[in-house]
Design a protein around this motif. Structure first.
Motif, PDB file in Angstrom:
ATOM      1  N   GLY A   1       0.833  -1.195   0.000  1.00 44.24           N
ATOM      2  CA  GLY A   1       0.000   0.000   0.000  1.00 44.24           C
ATOM      3  C   GLY A   1       0.868   1.244   0.000  1.00 44.24           C
ATOM      4  N   PHE A   2       0.208   2.372  -0.116  1.00 43.00           N
ATOM      5  CA  PHE A   2       0.897   3.652  -0.030  1.00 43.00           C
ATOM      6  C   PHE A   2       0.910   4.089   1.422  1.00 43.00           C
ATOM      7  CE2 PHE A   2      -0.876   3.802  -4.405  1.00 43.00           C
ATOM      8  CZ  PHE A   2       0.327   3.860  -5.087  1.00 43.00           C
ATOM      9  N   SER A   3       2.051   4.587   1.859  1.00 43.31           N
ATOM     10  CA  SER A   3       2.213   5.061   3.225  1.00 43.31           C
ATOM     11  C   SER A   3       2.555   6.544   3.164  1.00 43.31           C
ATOM     12  CB  SER A   3       3.337   4.285   3.915  1.00 43.31           C
ATOM     13  OG  SER A   3       3.657   4.856   5.166  1.00 43.31           O
ATOM     14  N   ARG A   4       1.782   7.330   3.907  1.00 42.30           N
ATOM     15  CA  ARG A   4       1.951   8.787   3.923  1.00 42.30           C
ATOM     16  C   ARG A   4       2.297   9.210   5.346  1.00 42.30           C
ATOM     17  NH1 ARG A   4      -3.387  11.745   2.064  1.00 42.30           N
ATOM     18  NH2 ARG A   4      -4.056  11.044   4.105  1.00 42.30           N
ATOM     19  N   LEU A   5       3.372   9.971   5.488  1.00 43.37           N
ATOM     20  CA  LEU A   5       3.805  10.454   6.793  1.00 43.37           C
ATOM     21  C   LEU A   5       3.819  11.979   6.740  1.00 43.37           C
ATOM     22  CD1 LEU A   5       4.725   9.245   9.520  1.00 43.37           C
ATOM     23  CD2 LEU A   5       7.084   9.466   8.702  1.00 43.37           C
ATOM     24  N   ALA A   6       2.994  12.587   7.576  1.00 42.19           N
ATOM     25  CA  ALA A   6       2.830  14.040   7.580  1.00 42.19           C
ATOM     26  C   ALA A   6       4.077  14.741   8.113  1.00 42.19           C
ATOM     27  CB  ALA A   6       1.625  14.409   8.446  1.00 42.19           C
TER      28      ALA A   6
END
Length: 170
Positions: free
Chosen positions: A82-87
């Motif tokens: 999956g795609f992992s997004r870290l702010a």
């Protein structure tokens, strides 16, 4: 412990297609990402968009990322993706994974500034278009101290039984 991505032919294919993968990720509505379920592991702002769970494609999500989903079919023993997004400002606390039967790959899609990961004693930075492969049963943590979100394609795949060399560069 990191491993040289060149040991995995599919990592090289993903690298060649990283811009198309990024384009599909950026086309997804932001609200379609879900908070990483283990909320005790991070301060805030760690979201994922699942593509594979338990070796099965999430067809309702893969339909929006057909190029990426097609490339994932080339990964032997794929168990999750999956795609992992870290702010910006988010930190993932030190932790260990659950299975010594898999390795984890991150294909960096977007990263800038002080944005990195520590596995054991080794620290690496995400560089867009490049892969990091590591054993997530070794304690690891991640952070995004930059001013833009970090995006990676994250996947778990069966660990080869032999023939792997650790990547000892710093």
């Amino acid at each position: 412990m990191f491993f040289a991505p060149s040991q995995f032919s599919f990592a090289q294919v993903l690298t060649r297609h990283w811009e198309a993968i990024l384009a599909e990720c950026l086309a997804l509505p932001g609200q379609e990402f879900d908070a990483w379920p283990e909320r005790n592991l991070y301060s805030h702002g760690w979201d994922v968009y699942g593509l594979y769970v338990g070796q099965q494609p999430l067809l309702e999500n893969c339909i929006f990322c057909p190029h990426t989903a097609g490339l994932l079919q080339l990964v032997p023993g794929l168990s999750a993706a999956g795609f992992s997004r870290l702010a910006p400002g988010a930190e993932i606390r030190p932790h260990v994974g659950y299975s010594d039967q898999v390795l984890r790959l991150h294909l960096a899609l977007r990263a800038s500034g002080d944005c990195g990961i520590r596995v054991g004693r080794q620290v690496r930075r995400w560089i867009p278009g490049q892969c990091l492969v590591f054993d997530d049963t070794v304690e690891h943590q991640a952070w995004n101290r930059g001013d833009a979100e970090r995006l990676v394609l994250l996947l778990d795949f069966d660990k080869p039984l032999q023939g792997l060399d650790a990547d000892e560069q710093h």
